[in-house]
Design a protein around this motif. Sequence first.
Motif, PDB file in Angstrom:
ATOM      1  N   PRO A 163       0.816  -1.218   0.000  1.00  0.00           N
ATOM      2  CA  PRO A 163       0.000   0.000   0.000  1.00  0.00           C
ATOM      3  C   PRO A 163       0.851   1.269   0.000  1.00  0.00           C
ATOM      4  CG  PRO A 163      -0.783  -1.560   1.657  1.00  0.00           C
ATOM      5  CD  PRO A 163       0.537  -2.081   1.163  1.00  0.00           C
ATOM      6  N   TYR A 164       0.261   2.338  -0.502  1.00  0.00           N
ATOM      7  CA  TYR A 164       0.905   3.647  -0.386  1.00  0.00           C
ATOM      8  C   TYR A 164       0.647   4.155   1.027  1.00  0.00           C
ATOM      9  CZ  TYR A 164       1.501   3.614  -5.423  1.00  0.00           C
ATOM     10  OH  TYR A 164       1.878   3.285  -6.699  1.00  0.00           O
ATOM     11  N   VAL A 165       1.707   4.340   1.777  1.00  0.00           N
ATOM     12  CA  VAL A 165       1.572   4.721   3.182  1.00  0.00           C
ATOM     13  C   VAL A 165       2.444   5.940   3.481  1.00  0.00           C
ATOM     14  CG1 VAL A 165       0.981   2.409   4.006  1.00  0.00           C
ATOM     15  CG2 VAL A 165       3.391   3.072   3.825  1.00  0.00           C
ATOM     16  N   GLU A 166       2.101   6.606   4.568  1.00  0.00           N
ATOM     17  CA  GLU A 166       2.876   7.785   4.976  1.00  0.00           C
ATOM     18  C   GLU A 166       4.197   7.376   5.612  1.00  0.00           C
ATOM     19  OE1 GLU A 166       2.256  11.843   7.658  1.00  0.00           O
ATOM     20  OE2 GLU A 166       0.513  10.645   7.044  1.00  0.00           O
ATOM     21  N   HIS A 167       4.172   6.281   6.359  1.00  0.00           N
ATOM     22  CA  HIS A 167       5.365   5.812   7.052  1.00  0.00           C
ATOM     23  C   HIS A 167       5.731   4.422   6.532  1.00  0.00           C
ATOM     24  CE1 HIS A 167       4.951   9.206   9.741  1.00  0.00           C
ATOM     25  NE2 HIS A 167       3.701   8.847   9.997  1.00  0.00           N
ATOM     26  N   THR A 203       9.706   3.386  -4.234  1.00  0.00           N
ATOM     27  CA  THR A 203      10.396   4.603  -3.808  1.00  0.00           C
ATOM     28  C   THR A 203      10.193   4.920  -2.325  1.00  0.00           C
ATOM     29  OG1 THR A 203      10.391   5.601  -6.019  1.00  0.00           O
ATOM     30  CG2 THR A 203      10.517   7.104  -4.144  1.00  0.00           C
ATOM     31  N   GLY A 204       8.983   4.746  -1.831  1.00  0.00           N
ATOM     32  CA  GLY A 204       8.703   5.169  -0.465  1.00  0.00           C
ATOM     33  C   GLY A 204       9.092   4.185   0.616  1.00  0.00           C
ATOM     34  N   ASP A 205       9.394   2.925   0.238  1.00  0.00           N
ATOM     35  CA  ASP A 205       9.595   1.932   1.297  1.00  0.00           C
ATOM     36  C   ASP A 205      10.654   0.872   0.969  1.00  0.00           C
ATOM     37  OD1 ASP A 205       8.292   0.364  -0.597  1.00  0.00           O
ATOM     38  OD2 ASP A 205       6.372   0.352   0.463  1.00  0.00           O
ATOM     39  N   TYR A 206      11.507   1.137  -0.015  1.00  0.00           N
ATOM     40  CA  TYR A 206      12.426   0.067  -0.435  1.00  0.00           C
ATOM     41  C   TYR A 206      13.460  -0.298   0.626  1.00  0.00           C
ATOM     42  CZ  TYR A 206      15.605   3.906  -1.901  1.00  0.00           C
ATOM     43  OH  TYR A 206      16.396   5.026  -1.950  1.00  0.00           O
ATOM     44  N   GLU A 207      13.804   0.628   1.506  1.00  0.00           N
ATOM     45  CA  GLU A 207      14.770   0.291   2.555  1.00  0.00           C
ATOM     46  C   GLU A 207      14.184  -0.719   3.544  1.00  0.00           C
ATOM     47  OE1 GLU A 207      17.274   4.228   3.459  1.00  0.00           O
ATOM     48  OE2 GLU A 207      15.203   4.595   2.873  1.00  0.00           O
ATOM     49  N   VAL A 208      12.913  -0.558   3.861  1.00  0.00           N
ATOM     50  CA  VAL A 208      12.244  -1.531   4.723  1.00  0.00           C
ATOM     51  C   VAL A 208      12.156  -2.873   4.011  1.00  0.00           C
ATOM     52  CG1 VAL A 208      10.080  -2.107   5.905  1.00  0.00           C
ATOM     53  CG2 VAL A 208      10.936   0.242   5.953  1.00  0.00           C
ATOM     54  N   ALA A 209      11.844  -2.836   2.709  1.00  0.00           N
ATOM     55  CA  ALA A 209      11.756  -4.074   1.925  1.00  0.00           C
ATOM     56  C   ALA A 209      13.096  -4.813   1.911  1.00  0.00           C
ATOM     57  CB  ALA A 209      11.302  -3.775   0.502  1.00  0.00           C
ATOM     58  N   VAL A 210      14.175  -4.081   1.745  1.00  0.00           N
ATOM     59  CA  VAL A 210      15.507  -4.689   1.754  1.00  0.00           C
ATOM     60  C   VAL A 210      15.769  -5.361   3.099  1.00  0.00           C
ATOM     61  CG1 VAL A 210      17.994  -4.193   1.759  1.00  0.00           C
ATOM     62  CG2 VAL A 210      16.524  -3.206  -0.016  1.00  0.00           C
TER      63      VAL A 210
END
Length: 236
Positions: A163-167, A203-210
């Motif tokens: 999902p597109y999320v703020e955090h 773009t908004g969350d790839y560091e968490v995904a990694v």
Amino acid sequence: MIAENMAQVEARIAGACEKAGRERSSVTLIAVSKTKPLPMLQEAYDCGCRDFGENRVQELTEKYEALPKDIRWHMIGHLQRNKVKYLIGKVFLIHSVDSLRLAQEISRESVKKHVLTSILIEVNAAGEQSKFGLTSANEVLQMVEAIAALPGIAVKGLMTVAPYVEHAEENRQYFHALKQLSVDIRQKNIDNVSMDILSMGMTGDYEVAVSEGAGYVRVGTGIFGERDYAYPAAEK
């Protein structure tokens, strides 16, 4: 601008890998180039990028013809069965297989062209009604088992669009669940199936995904800026 953006994204991926105790080489950056004109893709290519992701078949095939042949093209958008024939032999990986009928069409075209097409199964990890993909672990396993028997096609892993999320941290649960699902499927030891690839994070969350095990991250806005819907190759 693109060179600076690429450098920043690379640094952030490297940092996320280091925190997670992973090698930087274990994560592939896909530059999501949908709606972007050729000069922008060429600039990213000149910065060393070799993996590009497109949402539309027509746009991918036109760019395939115009750009260097060592590019690995990724189909990351929803794929209609009647468009499959235009992709086979040109695409490195199809991320968005969400039905057995689509897989069967990929298989038919691949056999016809004597190629092996690598695919990922699309999982709607958050169960959003607005998105494609399978929503239950049982559905995913059943589809993987059915596709495994098809010629000309190889299941390489799973993909999700969070999902597109703020955090960004809000999406950790979905990335973690996809990783666990891939582990569960790997343990089944199904012939012609590997769970080596997890395509997750944008773009908004790839560091968490990694940090949760992503092998492919799909970054568009972070590299190219906002989408340009005036691009002439945009498909109706």
